[in-house]
Design a protein around this motif. Structure first.
Motif, PDB file in Angstrom:
ATOM      1  N   HIS A 170       0.825  -1.201   0.000  1.00 48.73           N
ATOM      2  CA  HIS A 170       0.000   0.000   0.000  1.00 48.73           C
ATOM      3  C   HIS A 170       0.864   1.258   0.000  1.00 48.73           C
ATOM      4  N   LEU A 171       0.402   2.263  -0.710  1.00 48.24           N
ATOM      5  CA  LEU A 171       1.123   3.533  -0.809  1.00 48.24           C
ATOM      6  C   LEU A 171       1.334   4.174   0.560  1.00 48.24           C
ATOM      7  N   ASN A 172       0.404   3.958   1.489  1.00 54.61           N
ATOM      8  CA  ASN A 172       0.539   4.529   2.833  1.00 54.61           C
ATOM      9  C   ASN A 172       1.776   4.039   3.567  1.00 54.61           C
ATOM     10  N   THR A 173       2.342   2.920   3.112  1.00 58.76           N
ATOM     11  CA  THR A 173       3.491   2.338   3.810  1.00 58.76           C
ATOM     12  C   THR A 173       4.810   2.633   3.104  1.00 58.76           C
ATOM     13  N   LEU A 174       4.775   3.463   2.072  1.00 53.71           N
ATOM     14  CA  LEU A 174       5.966   3.764   1.275  1.00 53.71           C
ATOM     15  C   LEU A 174       6.611   5.065   1.729  1.00 53.71           C
ATOM     16  N   THR A 175       7.925   5.050   1.868  1.00 50.21           N
ATOM     17  CA  THR A 175       8.717   6.269   2.057  1.00 50.21           C
ATOM     18  C   THR A 175       9.801   6.264   0.988  1.00 50.21           C
ATOM     19  N   ILE A 176       9.941   7.380   0.282  1.00 53.14           N
ATOM     20  CA  ILE A 176      10.837   7.419  -0.874  1.00 53.14           C
ATOM     21  C   ILE A 176      11.697   8.689  -0.826  1.00 53.14           C
ATOM     22  N   ARG A 177      12.946   8.564  -1.246  1.00 50.24           N
ATOM     23  CA  ARG A 177      13.774   9.761  -1.381  1.00 50.24           C
ATOM     24  C   ARG A 177      13.236  10.613  -2.537  1.00 50.24           C
ATOM     25  N   LYS A 178      13.089  11.886  -2.318  1.00 51.47           N
ATOM     26  CA  LYS A 178      12.582  12.758  -3.372  1.00 51.47           C
ATOM     27  C   LYS A 178      13.543  12.795  -4.559  1.00 51.47           C
ATOM     28  N   THR A 179      14.850  12.692  -4.282  1.00 51.48           N
ATOM     29  CA  THR A 179      15.830  12.705  -5.368  1.00 51.48           C
ATOM     30  C   THR A 179      15.629  11.532  -6.324  1.00 51.48           C
ATOM     31  N   ALA A 180      15.127  10.413  -5.796  1.00 54.44           N
ATOM     32  CA  ALA A 180      14.883   9.246  -6.645  1.00 54.44           C
ATOM     33  C   ALA A 180      13.751   9.521  -7.624  1.00 54.44           C
ATOM     34  N   LEU A 181      12.726  10.228  -7.175  1.00 55.20           N
ATOM     35  CA  LEU A 181      11.615  10.576  -8.062  1.00 55.20           C
ATOM     36  C   LEU A 181      12.046  11.609  -9.103  1.00 55.20           C
ATOM     37  N   VAL A 182      12.869  12.546  -8.683  1.00 53.90           N
ATOM     38  CA  VAL A 182      13.371  13.563  -9.620  1.00 53.90           C
ATOM     39  C   VAL A 182      14.250  12.908 -10.677  1.00 53.90           C
ATOM     40  N   LYS A 183      15.114  12.011 -10.223  1.00 52.14           N
ATOM     41  CA  LYS A 183      16.043  11.323 -11.139  1.00 52.14           C
ATOM     42  C   LYS A 183      15.293  10.560 -12.233  1.00 52.14           C
ATOM     43  N   SER A 184      14.232   9.882 -11.844  1.00 52.30           N
ATOM     44  CA  SER A 184      13.493   9.052 -12.803  1.00 52.30           C
ATOM     45  C   SER A 184      12.340   9.796 -13.453  1.00 52.30           C
ATOM     46  N   ASN A 185      12.119  11.063 -13.037  1.00 52.08           N
ATOM     47  CA  ASN A 185      10.998  11.857 -13.552  1.00 52.08           C
ATOM     48  C   ASN A 185       9.684  11.082 -13.421  1.00 52.08           C
ATOM     49  N   LEU A 186       9.503  10.442 -12.275  1.00 48.37           N
ATOM     50  CA  LEU A 186       8.350   9.576 -12.070  1.00 48.37           C
ATOM     51  C   LEU A 186       7.220  10.335 -11.388  1.00 48.37           C
ATOM     52  N   ARG A 187       6.026  10.229 -11.976  1.00 45.81           N
ATOM     53  CA  ARG A 187       4.823  10.833 -11.425  1.00 45.81           C
ATOM     54  C   ARG A 187       3.656   9.855 -11.580  1.00 45.81           C
ATOM     55  N   PHE A 188       2.558  10.166 -10.927  1.00 51.24           N
ATOM     56  CA  PHE A 188       1.355   9.360 -11.058  1.00 51.24           C
ATOM     57  C   PHE A 188       0.705   9.632 -12.416  1.00 51.24           C
ATOM     58  N   ASN A 189       0.161   8.577 -13.019  1.00 48.75           N
ATOM     59  CA  ASN A 189      -0.522   8.712 -14.306  1.00 48.75           C
ATOM     60  C   ASN A 189      -1.877   9.379 -14.076  1.00 48.75           C
ATOM     61  N   GLU A 190      -2.005  10.625 -14.496  1.00 39.07           N
ATOM     62  CA  GLU A 190      -3.222  11.390 -14.241  1.00 39.07           C
ATOM     63  C   GLU A 190      -4.396  10.936 -15.098  1.00 39.07           C
ATOM     64  N   ASN A 191      -4.135  10.120 -16.097  1.00 34.53           N
ATOM     65  CA  ASN A 191      -5.222   9.603 -16.931  1.00 34.53           C
ATOM     66  C   ASN A 191      -5.944   8.425 -16.283  1.00 34.53           C
ATOM     67  N   LEU A 192      -5.361   7.865 -15.232  1.00 36.73           N
ATOM     68  CA  LEU A 192      -5.993   6.756 -14.514  1.00 36.73           C
ATOM     69  C   LEU A 192      -6.770   7.327 -13.339  1.00 36.73           C
ATOM     70  N   ARG A 193      -8.075   7.223 -13.383  1.00 37.32           N
ATOM     71  CA  ARG A 193      -8.871   7.718 -12.265  1.00 37.32           C
ATOM     72  C   ARG A 193      -8.835   6.755 -11.084  1.00 37.32           C
ATOM     73  N   VAL A 194      -8.567   5.488 -11.345  1.00 40.13           N
ATOM     74  CA  VAL A 194      -8.308   4.511 -10.289  1.00 40.13           C
ATOM     75  C   VAL A 194      -7.042   3.743 -10.663  1.00 40.13           C
ATOM     76  N   HIS A 195      -6.452   3.082  -9.695  1.00 37.28           N
ATOM     77  CA  HIS A 195      -5.238   2.263  -9.878  1.00 37.28           C
ATOM     78  C   HIS A 195      -3.999   3.076 -10.224  1.00 37.28           C
ATOM     79  N   GLN A 196      -4.034   4.419  -9.996  1.00 32.54           N
ATOM     80  CA  GLN A 196      -2.798   5.175 -10.214  1.00 32.54           C
ATOM     81  C   GLN A 196      -1.712   4.715  -9.253  1.00 32.54           C
ATOM     82  N   ASP A 197      -2.138   4.266  -8.049  1.00 33.19           N
ATOM     83  CA  ASP A 197      -1.147   3.833  -7.064  1.00 33.19           C
ATOM     84  C   ASP A 197      -0.455   2.548  -7.494  1.00 33.19           C
ATOM     85  N   SER A 198      -1.217   1.582  -8.005  1.00 40.96           N
ATOM     86  CA  SER A 198      -0.615   0.331  -8.489  1.00 40.96           C
ATOM     87  C   SER A 198       0.337   0.603  -9.642  1.00 40.96           C
TER      88      SER A 198
END
Length: 311
Positions: A170-198
């Protein structure tokens, strides 16, 4: 450690203050980022009151003050978060006192970019309890079955390990370095109204080095009530298949653009095509076709002349 907790807020007035209060006691939590998504209840007013409760609590809305869904709302939270580490919390859930116990030690290793754990369940209504148990039986802990890190996490989430890893944390149990998200340019898919977390979690497991933390007991609690979306969709119903199709289509397009291991690409492709076929042929034919595909993946290649498996 310094942590930004991102809480997307939509029609959560009944639960929001408990969620925020569960994050405040942690010394590591330097800010709580509330992103309000045009609620139709009094969630916005509660957010405004909470801002005066503690200077760490910050409130944002989308620039047009509109409703954009969970993906876009979490992305706005990522944009506004200013701390070294990011964690997430749904507005109807809450953290337990051991929430960051594993992180304090594991993140001493600079190689580790993300840590995840187990989430428990609290039944907030009788209707919610019945719907949840009808769908998930007596599962009270959402977790993985054995410790893992690095590539093994991705393989586990895709069902490619020799032992059953578990297909979700579950996303509630995840802790991530912000630099890792910046490095991979990773974001949630805004076109998915459900299952964006998966979708986000599987992509994260490829782009970042994740490690399991506390997986044998809960570090957060999921509130189960009358309005949980996760319990409303009947498994393998047309609506379920449509939503799964959109999820796996997103993953297929992403996998096609990234050098995933061949078995990972193959699994994503076959799952995507199975839900594609389910929508084209109906449930009974879909189920039989899915079984045949699992036994013999060449069926898709031969019948539909796809070349993806050979890439």
């Amino acid at each position: 450690m310094n942590i930004s907790v991102i809480i997307p807020v939509y029609n959560a007035s009944e639960f929001l203050e408990k969620a925020v209060d569960s994050a405040l006691p942690f010394e590591e939590v330097k800010e709580i980022v509330l992103i309000e998504d045009q609620s139709t209840d009094d969630s916005l007013e509660i957010c405004r009151k909470l801002v005066f409760k503690d200077p760490r609590i910050k409130l944002y809305q989308h620039p047009d003050k509109g409703n954009h869904g969970a993906g876009a709302t979490r992305n706005l939270g990522l944009e506004k978060a200013g701390c070294e580490f990011i964690s997430f919390l749904d507005a109807d859930d809450h953290y337990l006192p051991n929430r960051f116990d594993a992180e304090r030690e594991i993140f001493k290793d600079q190689k580790i970019e993300g840590v995840f754990g187990a989430i428990g369940v609290e039944y907030l209504s009788e209707k919610g309890r019945k719907e949840f148990q009808d769908k998930f039986k007596n599962v009270s802990l959402t977790t993985v079955n054995f410790p893992a890190e690095g590539e093994e996490v991705l393989k586990g989430l895709l069902g490619l390990t020799s032992k059953v890893f578990g297909t979700f944390f579950h996303l509630n149990t995840l802790t991530i370095r912000k630099t890792a998200l910046v490095k991979s340019n990773l974001r949630f898919n805004e076109n998915l109204r459900v299952h964006q977390d998966s979708d986000f979690i599987i992509k994260l497991a490829y782009h970042c080095y994740l490690k399991s933390g506390i997986i044998d007991k809960a570090i957060a609690i999921r509130g189960v009530h009358d309005n949980n979306r996760i319990t409303k969709i009947i498994r393998y119903s047309p609506q379920y298949n449509q939503r799964q199709f959109l999820l796996w289509k997103s993953l297929y397009e992403w996998a096609d653009a990234n050098p995933l291991p061949p078995d990972g690409k193959r699994k994503i492709y076959l799952t995507y095509k199975s839900f594609d076929l389910s929508l084209k042929t109906g449930f009974n034919k879909y189920f039989c076709t899915f079984l045949e595909v699992i036994k013999n993946p060449q069926i898709l290649k031969t019948q539909y002349r796809f070349t993806y498996l050979n890439r």
